[in-house]
Design an enzyme around this catalytic site. Structure first.
Site, PDB file in Angstrom:
ATOM      1  N   CYS A  51      -8.698 -88.681-119.664  1.00 57.65           N
ATOM      2  CA  CYS A  51      -9.020 -88.637-118.231  1.00 57.65           C
ATOM      3  C   CYS A  51      -8.620 -87.339-117.542  1.00 57.65           C
ATOM      4  O   CYS A  51      -8.591 -87.292-116.311  1.00 57.65           O
ATOM      5  CB  CYS A  51      -8.375 -89.819-117.517  1.00 57.65           C
ATOM      6  SG  CYS A  51      -9.053 -91.400-118.046  1.00 57.65           S
TER       7      CYS A  51
ATOM      8  N   ASP B 233       0.516 -83.467-122.686  1.00 56.04           N
ATOM      9  CA  ASP B 233       0.478 -84.912-122.959  1.00 56.04           C
ATOM     10  C   ASP B 233       1.739 -85.694-122.585  1.00 56.04           C
ATOM     11  O   ASP B 233       1.621 -86.769-122.023  1.00 56.04           O
ATOM     12  CB  ASP B 233       0.145 -85.145-124.439  1.00 56.04           C
ATOM     13  CG  ASP B 233      -0.444 -86.530-124.715  1.00 56.04           C
ATOM     14  OD1 ASP B 233      -1.265 -86.997-123.901  1.00 56.04           O
ATOM     15  OD2 ASP B 233      -0.088 -87.137-125.737  1.00 56.04           O
TER      16      ASP B 233
HETATM   17  P1  GTP Z   1      -5.380 -87.609-123.990  1.00 62.52           P
HETATM   18  O1  GTP Z   1      -5.238 -86.425-124.881  1.00 62.52           O
HETATM   19  O2  GTP Z   1      -6.185 -88.704-124.641  1.00 62.52           O
HETATM   20  O3  GTP Z   1      -4.092 -88.131-123.452  1.00 62.52           O
HETATM   21  O4  GTP Z   1      -6.332 -87.225-122.765  1.00 62.52           O
HETATM   22  P2  GTP Z   1      -6.372 -86.106-121.638  1.00 62.52           P
HETATM   23  O5  GTP Z   1      -5.932 -86.722-120.361  1.00 62.52           O
HETATM   24  O6  GTP Z   1      -5.716 -84.844-122.042  1.00 62.52           O
HETATM   25  O7  GTP Z   1      -7.938 -85.917-121.549  1.00 62.52           O
HETATM   26  P3  GTP Z   1      -8.825 -84.609-121.386  1.00 62.52           P
HETATM   27  O8  GTP Z   1      -8.346 -83.685-120.343  1.00 62.52           O
HETATM   28  O9  GTP Z   1      -9.023 -84.013-122.733  1.00 62.52           O
HETATM   29  O10 GTP Z   1     -10.167 -85.274-120.840  1.00 62.52           O
HETATM   30  C1  GTP Z   1     -11.192 -85.555-121.667  1.00 62.52           C
HETATM   31  C2  GTP Z   1     -12.478 -85.991-121.047  1.00 62.52           C
HETATM   32  O11 GTP Z   1     -12.485 -86.002-119.624  1.00 62.52           O
HETATM   33  C3  GTP Z   1     -13.558 -85.054-121.489  1.00 62.52           C
HETATM   34  O12 GTP Z   1     -14.601 -85.806-122.025  1.00 62.52           O
HETATM   35  C4  GTP Z   1     -13.973 -84.332-120.244  1.00 62.52           C
HETATM   36  O13 GTP Z   1     -15.306 -84.016-120.232  1.00 62.52           O
HETATM   37  C5  GTP Z   1     -13.622 -85.316-119.140  1.00 62.52           C
HETATM   38  N1  GTP Z   1     -13.285 -84.582-117.919  1.00 62.52           N
HETATM   39  C6  GTP Z   1     -12.212 -83.812-117.691  1.00 62.52           C
HETATM   40  N2  GTP Z   1     -12.249 -83.267-116.466  1.00 62.52           N
HETATM   41  C7  GTP Z   1     -13.375 -83.721-115.880  1.00 62.52           C
HETATM   42  C8  GTP Z   1     -13.972 -83.520-114.604  1.00 62.52           C
HETATM   43  O14 GTP Z   1     -13.472 -82.795-113.756  1.00 62.52           O
HETATM   44  N3  GTP Z   1     -15.135 -84.174-114.365  1.00 62.52           N
HETATM   45  C9  GTP Z   1     -15.717 -84.989-115.286  1.00 62.52           C
HETATM   46  N4  GTP Z   1     -16.838 -85.609-114.962  1.00 62.52           N
HETATM   47  N5  GTP Z   1     -15.192 -85.174-116.511  1.00 62.52           N
HETATM   48  C10 GTP Z   1     -14.032 -84.566-116.807  1.00 62.52           C
HETATM   49  C1  SPV Z   2      -3.878 -90.480-126.099  1.00 61.55           C
HETATM   50  O1  SPV Z   2      -4.551 -91.396-126.585  1.00 61.55           O
HETATM   51  O2  SPV Z   2      -3.336 -90.583-124.986  1.00 61.55           O
HETATM   52  C2  SPV Z   2      -3.701 -89.196-126.817  1.00 61.55           C
HETATM   53  C3  SPV Z   2      -4.112 -89.104-128.191  1.00 61.55           C
HETATM   54  O3  SPV Z   2      -3.140 -88.273-126.275  1.00 61.55           O
HETATM   55  S1  SPV Z   2      -3.069 -90.035-129.233  1.00 61.55           S
HETATM   56  O4  SPV Z   2      -2.026 -90.648-128.449  1.00 61.55           O
HETATM   57  O5  SPV Z   2      -2.491 -89.161-130.225  1.00 61.55           O
HETATM   58  O6  SPV Z   2      -3.882 -91.049-129.828  1.00 61.55           O
HETATM   59 MN    MN Z   3      -2.240 -88.864-124.347  1.00 59.32          MN
END
Ligand code: GTP
Ligand code: SPV
Ligand code: MN
Length: 603
Positions: A264, A281
């Protein structure tokens, strides 16, 4: 155990380490056992083993490799991840608990003989910066060189840190076995996948899996143990990025931490161009001597989502993924040793190798579902200190003083793109009321709106009421607590189109940074302070040279009173079923409801 390994263990002078290693060698019955120190040679052995045993394959660009997890092992397995408790206790409606005695017996049975024919790696790491009051030493035993190699990219080596322990028993312990392999080399018995968390002995036992979120002890498994430790010791352990925000033409940096549920926006925010990253993270946060909150990155690398990383939306990450460095791709599509992923900004090949095996367009998986070229939850693993945008304090043992906390989730129709809470305790209320749509990062249905307090729901191992109380207390103990903000990048219009572009989050970030320094006025609304149109208009102009219209502002920042009231109703149902929810929290809920009802009358 040969002499060399024995010597390495003996040098630690730690009876508990010795006992655990012997115990798990006997139980798991590996063909060979290797103790890995912090030396280049030892760490090189792990990297080579991952390739020679087939868990990783080298790609075209130097240092890049690909690892595939099994078809049914592409995300975190929440159902089989349990907190083990004695005597049939339950911590909270939202926490998956199991009986300790039964759970340990079950998982030890699955671990029995699980490493036959394989090499057991004994690893020492440090969670948080080395030699710091934040740091927690961690012992990892695994039969997966991919897991151990990932940990070398993601964490600080800790063999020397274990020496400094002076024989103390105060460390986290993780055992992992991928279990019996199938014909592709992946965990065969995923029906016997278990991830069991034992808070009493600060250990996690994980078996029959490879996906990092299930297998890597130091990541989400350690997060759970650390939440319990933080609860006992009065600090916070959060699913948060840590980053430096650098306003244009001003000679200052302001540090923010941000909690967003999996997939997200944590990585996407921490890697915004022009800013600096500390972590993407997990953060440990402690009160500092100057009365502010101090945060460190628990990790030193990133296991980031690759979907939608393209030169336009994420130029910083895209460059990292296409230049030589030590990097593990997982679950992308490979054709002629080149990786491809969803949303990369170019057409993907119609055939290649992916998490199914040999793949071509239209091919179905063992579950009869059509298999996409790459998995949505495909990821990359890299070190942060190699990045151009790594913050200079990324490894500072003191951490960084935090100006603001941000909470955010996937919310298509309620919350405005950014607002500031009315106070610390109101901010805790805002964070604890976070709702977000479920994503591909955990096994199960996507797109369901669920309550996800502080984006930490999946990892909570203490009752929700206690967790909220700890946040309230933490802020009260500070002279200058961080300001608390909420963002929403995922607001959509009636036609289902996103109201904001990917880069708009940079503007929200700069507005929040300015608020920390009292540089912008704001409008008080029933939910908190929202930005003034004029300030955003100027920021859009200065940063992107783009016109931000009043119509855009009004559609994005209108207070959706009825939807907010409906949300409070949903949450009231959840919170009345929880024990010991602090009265200050419930008061915020009542007051916000009143303010919204008042506002509704005037509409
Ligand atoms: P974990 O590693 O799983 O903990 O997730 P994270 O919170 O680091 O997620 P990350 O920032 O990698 O978000 C991944 C997804 O969110 C991607 O598919 C992006 O395209 C979507 N995303 C991120 N920022 C935006 C935004 O501003 N708008 C939209 N529509 N999608 C977004
Ligand atoms: C998450 O799912 O929030 C991640 C990837 O950052 S992992 O926890 O390693 O599955
Ligand atoms: Mn995570």
């Amino acid at each position: 155990m040969n002499e060399e390994n024995m010597k390495k263990l003996e040098a630690l002078n730690n009876p508990k380490v010795m006992k655990l290693v012997k115990e798990y060698v006997e139980l798991c019955k590996p063909e060979k056992m290797t103790v890995i120190t912090d030396s280049k040679e030892d760490i090189g052995h792990v990297r080579n083993l991952a390739v020679t045993n087939g868990e990783e394959k080298p790609l075209k660009i130097k240092g890049h490799t690909i690892h595939f997890d099994g078809y049914y092992d592409q995300a975190r397995d929440k159902a089989n991840t349990k907190v083990l408790l004695s005597g049939n206790l339950c911590l909270s409606k939202c926490i998956n608990c199991g009986d300790r005695e039964k759970g340990i017996k079950e998982v030890l049975e699955f671990l029995d003989g699980s490493m036959k024919g394989k090499e057991m790696l004994v690893r020492f790491f440090c969670l948080g910066p080395l030699n710091s009051k934040f740091s927690i030493p961690a012992l990892q035993i695994t039969d997966s060189a991919y897991v151990a190699h990932s940990e070398d990219l993601l964490y600080r080596s800790g063999y020397e840190e274990f020496k400094r322990l002076n024989g103390s028993e105060d460390f986290f312990f993780f055992t992992h076995s991928a279990g019996e392999p199938d014909e592709k080399g992946n965990s065969k018995n995923t029906d016997k996948r278990r991830i069991y968390i034992d808070l009493e002995e600060e250990k996690v036992l994980s078996v029959n899996n490879e996906y990092a979120g299930n297998s890597i002890g130091l990541k989400k498994l350690a997060l759970r143990l650390a939440i319990s430790k933080a609860n006992r010791e009065d600090w916070l352990c959060e699913h948060m990025f840590v980053m430096g925000v650098h306003p244009k033409d001003k000679d200052r940096v302001t540090y923010f931490t941000g909690a967003f549920p999996s997939a997200c926006g944590k990585t996407s925010t921490a890697m915004i161009s022009g800013q600096t990253i500390i972590g993407d993270d997990i953060a440990y946060i402690r009160p500092g001597e100057d009365g502010t909150a101090y945060a460190v990155n628990v990790e030193s690398g990133m296991f980031g989502i690759i979907q939608d990383v393209n030169p336009e939306d994420d130029p910083v990450i895209y460059k990292v993924l296409t230049t030589p460095r030590e990097l593990i791709f997982s679950n992308v599509l490979i054709k002629e040793d080149v990786p491809y992923w969803l949303g990369m900004g170019k057409e993907l090949p119609k055939e290649g190798h992916n998490f199914l095996g040999e793949w071509k367009e239209g091919k179905k998986g063992p579950d009869e579902k059509e298999v996409p070229p790459a998995h949505k939850n495909a990821r990359y693993t890299i070190r942060i200190n190699e990045l151009d945008n790594a913050d200079e304090k990324a490894d500072d043992p003191n951490g960084v003083s935090v100006g603001g906390f941000i909470y955010g989730g996937r919310d298509s129709d309620i919350s405005v793109p950014v607002f500031q809470s009315l106070s610390w305790s109101h901010g805790v209320y805002v964070g604890a009321c976070l709702e977000s749509e479920t994503t591909y990062a955990a096994i199960g249905k996507e797109g369901d709106r669920v309550h996800n307090p502080m984006a930490n729901l999946d990892f909570l191992v203490i009752p929700l009421g206690v967790y909220i109380q700890n946040h309230l207390k933490f802020g009260e103990s500070l002279d200058k607590p961080p300001l608390i903000f909420k963002t929403n990048y995922f607001l959509k219009n009636k036609d289902g189109k996103f109201l904001n572009g990917m880069e708009d989050k940079k503007i929200w970030l700069l507005w929040m940074e300015g608020r920390v320094h009292n540089e912008f006025d704001a409008i008080e609304t029933p939910i908190g302070y929202i930005p003034k149109y004029e300030d955003l208009k100027k920021l859009f102009e200065d940063v992107f040279n783009r016109e931000y219209t009043r119509e855009e502002y009004e559609e994005q920042f209108k207070i959706r009173t009825q939807k907010l009231l409906d949300k409070i109703n949903r949450l009231e149902n959840i919170f009345t079923n929880e024990m010991d929810i602090p009265s200050a929290f419930l008061k915020h809920m009542d007051q916000e409801k009143e303010r919204l009802e008042e506002a509704k009358k005037k509409e």
